[in-house]
Design an enzyme around this catalytic site. Sequence first.
Site, PDB file in Angstrom:
ATOM      1  N   LYS A 188       0.867  -1.183   0.000  1.00  0.00           N
ATOM      2  CA  LYS A 188       0.000   0.000   0.000  1.00  0.00           C
ATOM      3  C   LYS A 188       0.892   1.217   0.000  1.00  0.00           C
ATOM      4  O   LYS A 188       1.904   1.251   0.712  1.00  0.00           O
ATOM      5  CB  LYS A 188      -0.837  -0.040   1.292  1.00  0.00           C
ATOM      6  CG  LYS A 188      -1.955   0.950   1.359  1.00  0.00           C
ATOM      7  CD  LYS A 188      -3.211   0.432   0.715  1.00  0.00           C
ATOM      8  CE  LYS A 188      -4.229   1.528   0.483  1.00  0.00           C
ATOM      9  NZ  LYS A 188      -3.885   2.478  -0.590  1.00  0.00           N
ATOM     10  N   LYS A 242       4.984   1.744   8.661  1.00  0.00           N
ATOM     11  CA  LYS A 242       3.721   2.339   9.116  1.00  0.00           C
ATOM     12  C   LYS A 242       2.606   1.291   9.188  1.00  0.00           C
ATOM     13  O   LYS A 242       1.881   1.211  10.174  1.00  0.00           O
ATOM     14  CB  LYS A 242       3.338   3.461   8.144  1.00  0.00           C
ATOM     15  CG  LYS A 242       2.264   4.374   8.654  1.00  0.00           C
ATOM     16  CD  LYS A 242       1.826   5.371   7.585  1.00  0.00           C
ATOM     17  CE  LYS A 242       3.001   6.074   6.922  1.00  0.00           C
ATOM     18  NZ  LYS A 242       2.539   7.052   5.904  1.00  0.00           N
ATOM     19  N   LYS A 277       5.276   2.615  -2.815  1.00  0.00           N
ATOM     20  CA  LYS A 277       5.097   4.032  -3.115  1.00  0.00           C
ATOM     21  C   LYS A 277       5.309   4.238  -4.591  1.00  0.00           C
ATOM     22  O   LYS A 277       6.034   3.462  -5.237  1.00  0.00           O
ATOM     23  CB  LYS A 277       6.124   4.880  -2.348  1.00  0.00           C
ATOM     24  CG  LYS A 277       5.706   6.305  -2.160  1.00  0.00           C
ATOM     25  CD  LYS A 277       4.689   6.432  -1.030  1.00  0.00           C
ATOM     26  CE  LYS A 277       4.254   7.859  -0.812  1.00  0.00           C
ATOM     27  NZ  LYS A 277       3.485   7.983   0.444  1.00  0.00           N
ATOM     28  N   THR A 324      -5.604  11.872   7.323  1.00  0.00           N
ATOM     29  CA  THR A 324      -4.216  12.005   7.796  1.00  0.00           C
ATOM     30  C   THR A 324      -4.122  13.099   8.855  1.00  0.00           C
ATOM     31  O   THR A 324      -3.512  12.900   9.917  1.00  0.00           O
ATOM     32  CB  THR A 324      -3.278  12.286   6.603  1.00  0.00           C
ATOM     33  OG1 THR A 324      -3.437  11.214   5.668  1.00  0.00           O
ATOM     34  CG2 THR A 324      -1.832  12.360   7.041  1.00  0.00           C
ATOM     35  N   ASN A 383      -2.942  19.306   1.989  1.00  0.00           N
ATOM     36  CA  ASN A 383      -4.080  18.504   2.436  1.00  0.00           C
ATOM     37  C   ASN A 383      -3.928  18.078   3.900  1.00  0.00           C
ATOM     38  O   ASN A 383      -4.796  18.341   4.736  1.00  0.00           O
ATOM     39  CB  ASN A 383      -4.250  17.277   1.527  1.00  0.00           C
ATOM     40  CG  ASN A 383      -5.311  16.342   2.075  1.00  0.00           C
ATOM     41  OD1 ASN A 383      -6.422  16.759   2.376  1.00  0.00           O
ATOM     42  ND2 ASN A 383      -4.969  15.090   2.256  1.00  0.00           N
ATOM     43  N   SER A 386      -7.654   4.434   4.332  1.00  0.00           N
ATOM     44  CA  SER A 386      -7.511   3.749   3.031  1.00  0.00           C
ATOM     45  C   SER A 386      -7.843   2.254   3.182  1.00  0.00           C
ATOM     46  O   SER A 386      -8.484   1.660   2.310  1.00  0.00           O
ATOM     47  CB  SER A 386      -6.079   3.887   2.504  1.00  0.00           C
ATOM     48  OG  SER A 386      -5.928   5.095   1.798  1.00  0.00           O
TER      49      SER A 386
HETATM   50  P1  NAD Z   1       0.083  18.408  -0.389  1.00  0.00           P
HETATM   51  O1  NAD Z   1       0.732  18.484  -1.714  1.00  0.00           O
HETATM   52  O2  NAD Z   1      -1.390  18.555  -0.290  1.00  0.00           O
HETATM   53  O3  NAD Z   1       0.740  19.490   0.610  1.00  0.00           O
HETATM   54  C1  NAD Z   1       2.104  19.702   0.773  1.00  0.00           C
HETATM   55  C2  NAD Z   1       2.266  21.149   1.232  1.00  0.00           C
HETATM   56  O4  NAD Z   1       3.624  21.407   1.586  1.00  0.00           O
HETATM   57  C3  NAD Z   1       1.874  22.168   0.171  1.00  0.00           C
HETATM   58  O5  NAD Z   1       1.063  23.163   0.750  1.00  0.00           O
HETATM   59  C4  NAD Z   1       3.221  22.778  -0.228  1.00  0.00           C
HETATM   60  O6  NAD Z   1       3.088  24.118  -0.687  1.00  0.00           O
HETATM   61  C5  NAD Z   1       3.974  22.692   1.085  1.00  0.00           C
HETATM   62  N1  NAD Z   1       5.420  22.824   0.983  1.00  0.00           N
HETATM   63  C6  NAD Z   1       6.266  22.284   0.084  1.00  0.00           C
HETATM   64  N2  NAD Z   1       7.525  22.697   0.329  1.00  0.00           N
HETATM   65  C7  NAD Z   1       7.466  23.484   1.421  1.00  0.00           C
HETATM   66  C8  NAD Z   1       8.430  24.207   2.179  1.00  0.00           C
HETATM   67  N3  NAD Z   1       9.731  24.179   1.860  1.00  0.00           N
HETATM   68  N4  NAD Z   1       8.017  24.923   3.252  1.00  0.00           N
HETATM   69  C9  NAD Z   1       6.724  24.966   3.584  1.00  0.00           C
HETATM   70  N5  NAD Z   1       5.778  24.297   2.921  1.00  0.00           N
HETATM   71  C10 NAD Z   1       6.145  23.586   1.838  1.00  0.00           C
HETATM   72  O7  NAD Z   1       0.550  17.031   0.233  1.00  0.00           O
HETATM   73  P2  NAD Z   1      -0.050  16.248   1.476  1.00  0.00           P
HETATM   74  O8  NAD Z   1      -0.875  15.146   0.959  1.00  0.00           O
HETATM   75  O9  NAD Z   1      -0.615  17.187   2.465  1.00  0.00           O
HETATM   76  O10 NAD Z   1       1.276  15.583   2.059  1.00  0.00           O
HETATM   77  C11 NAD Z   1       2.165  16.317   2.907  1.00  0.00           C
HETATM   78  C12 NAD Z   1       3.102  15.334   3.586  1.00  0.00           C
HETATM   79  O11 NAD Z   1       2.314  14.389   4.328  1.00  0.00           O
HETATM   80  C13 NAD Z   1       3.954  14.487   2.627  1.00  0.00           C
HETATM   81  O12 NAD Z   1       5.201  14.240   3.219  1.00  0.00           O
HETATM   82  C14 NAD Z   1       3.175  13.204   2.501  1.00  0.00           C
HETATM   83  O13 NAD Z   1       4.000  12.118   2.145  1.00  0.00           O
HETATM   84  C15 NAD Z   1       2.657  13.078   3.915  1.00  0.00           C
HETATM   85  N6  NAD Z   1       1.491  12.216   4.025  1.00  0.00           N
HETATM   86  C16 NAD Z   1       0.335  12.519   3.364  1.00  0.00           C
HETATM   87  C17 NAD Z   1      -0.748  11.651   3.470  1.00  0.00           C
HETATM   88  C18 NAD Z   1      -2.058  11.965   2.820  1.00  0.00           C
HETATM   89  O14 NAD Z   1      -3.009  11.195   3.022  1.00  0.00           O
HETATM   90  N7  NAD Z   1      -2.199  13.024   2.076  1.00  0.00           N
HETATM   91  C19 NAD Z   1      -0.645  10.484   4.237  1.00  0.00           C
HETATM   92  C20 NAD Z   1       0.536  10.221   4.923  1.00  0.00           C
HETATM   93  C21 NAD Z   1       1.606  11.095   4.793  1.00  0.00           C
END
Ligand code: NAD
Length: 431
Positions: free
Chosen positions: A70, A94, A106, A190, A221, A359
């Site tokens: 996953k 995880k 991934k 998340t 997000n 999920s």
């Molecule tokens: P996303 O693309 O919705 O958001 C990422 C955010 O980080 C954006 O707002 C972007 O502008 C910001 N960003 C990028 N570089 C930056 C910086 N240098 N300083 C400040 N902000 C910055 O992605 P997401 O889904 O919210 O995922 C964010 C993190 O959470 C990732 O590491 C992802 O792997 C992890 N994650 C997400 C999920 C999920 O369900 N969406 C689940 C587990 C882990």
Amino acid sequence: MSQTKSLLSDAQSRMADIFDRLGVEDDVRRQLEQPKCIHQAAIPVRMDDGSLRVFMGWRAQYDQSLGPSKGGVRFHANVDADEVATLSFWMVLKCGLVNLPFGGAKGGVQVDPKTLSRMELERLSRGYIRAFYDVIGPDRDIPAPDVNTNETVMGWMADEYFEIARKKIPAIITGKPREMGGSAGRVEATGRGALLVLEAWSRRKGKRPEETTIAVQGFGNAGYHFARLAKQSGYRIVALSDSKGAIHARSGLAPEPIWHHKNKTRELKGMVYCESSLCAESEVDHISQEELLALDVDLLVLAALENAITMDNVGQVRAGTILEIANGPVTADADQYLAENKVTILPDVLANAGGVIVSYLEWIQNRTGDYWSEGYINERLAEQLVTQAELCFDRAEAMQVSYRVAAYLQSVERIASAIASRGTQHYFCGD
Ligand code: NAD
């Protein structure tokens, strides 16, 4: 975010200690030393102007001892095989940690999706599925959203899979739109999960939300839903950043109107806050992203990308606690430094596991055809995540180790026993 050595070797450098502490057999070490498969594809996309561009894409399947793998699919200019493999490794840990019947995988495409039109993005998303169709499947490897991929992208991907398979197989992908078999509660899962972990820990430590100030790096997000729900629970969000800039207001920010405005402007910098009732009272400063990391807050939330805190900037961190919503936001050496300086870290594999738990619930609903209410989903999420978080906290306290070490021990113990159940050298050739 500087990077001096391979992300995968940095991530794996934490494992030798875990294997030693658990006394696992060599079979386990060998199996978890490298990804089972890394598939690579060149994905051709017809652009709106008629030209053809080819994007590099990957799907890494690290380990499937506990079940089908996953993991999300990331669209980002910095994606490469090393990053995808590392993210797949963290997915293994995880899923094991929160006791899901999944291994870890991934995917990613090296692209700046913000330079593509909607139609180009759709073609790329469908191209990704055409490239990896043969190696994914509801009983094999199940993609989901990650950075820059959302439920619309998951919908296109699911649809392409259905077209090729000539049947609807909704359990192929999670994080889909509700209309295509997506689950209630997935979009915010998340962020909600991260808050549940924070609350479980705060209850233990007697820390009250209204006395806790929070800065959030990464207002995407996961970061947005965390900030929104945390504010609802009484926490004070004093700073937010995204890839364009950062804002700060000591009296507190209101994440919801900021998010709605950001979605309109697609830029946090230059925001006008007059939609919020807080704005009239708050002094909003524009600060740099690095300044946000150095704010004197109770809790620093890292919800952007990996390597946000390295040896270059770790000395500036003033928060007493870090909540890792992003995967791998603190390098191994910076992690060590923070531990020595008594900074508590609620680690990524636990803090961001809410997404994969919901999920899993989506996958069950797709397979049974029985769809559940948001209230029931949130209850199941809380039950599964908080139970596993409490086990992890108990272990950390009993062994006097960091929460990360406790989380890795809890996870690897389960994966090791799944590997051992197939037989090890000791079983086949032992006394
Ligand atoms: P996303 O693309 O919705 O958001 C990422 C955010 O980080 C954006 O707002 C972007 O502008 C910001 N960003 C990028 N570089 C930056 C910086 N240098 N300083 C400040 N902000 C910055 O992605 P997401 O889904 O919210 O995922 C964010 C993190 O959470 C990732 O590491 C992802 O792997 C992890 N994650 C997400 C999920 C999920 O369900 N969406 C689940 C587990 C882990």
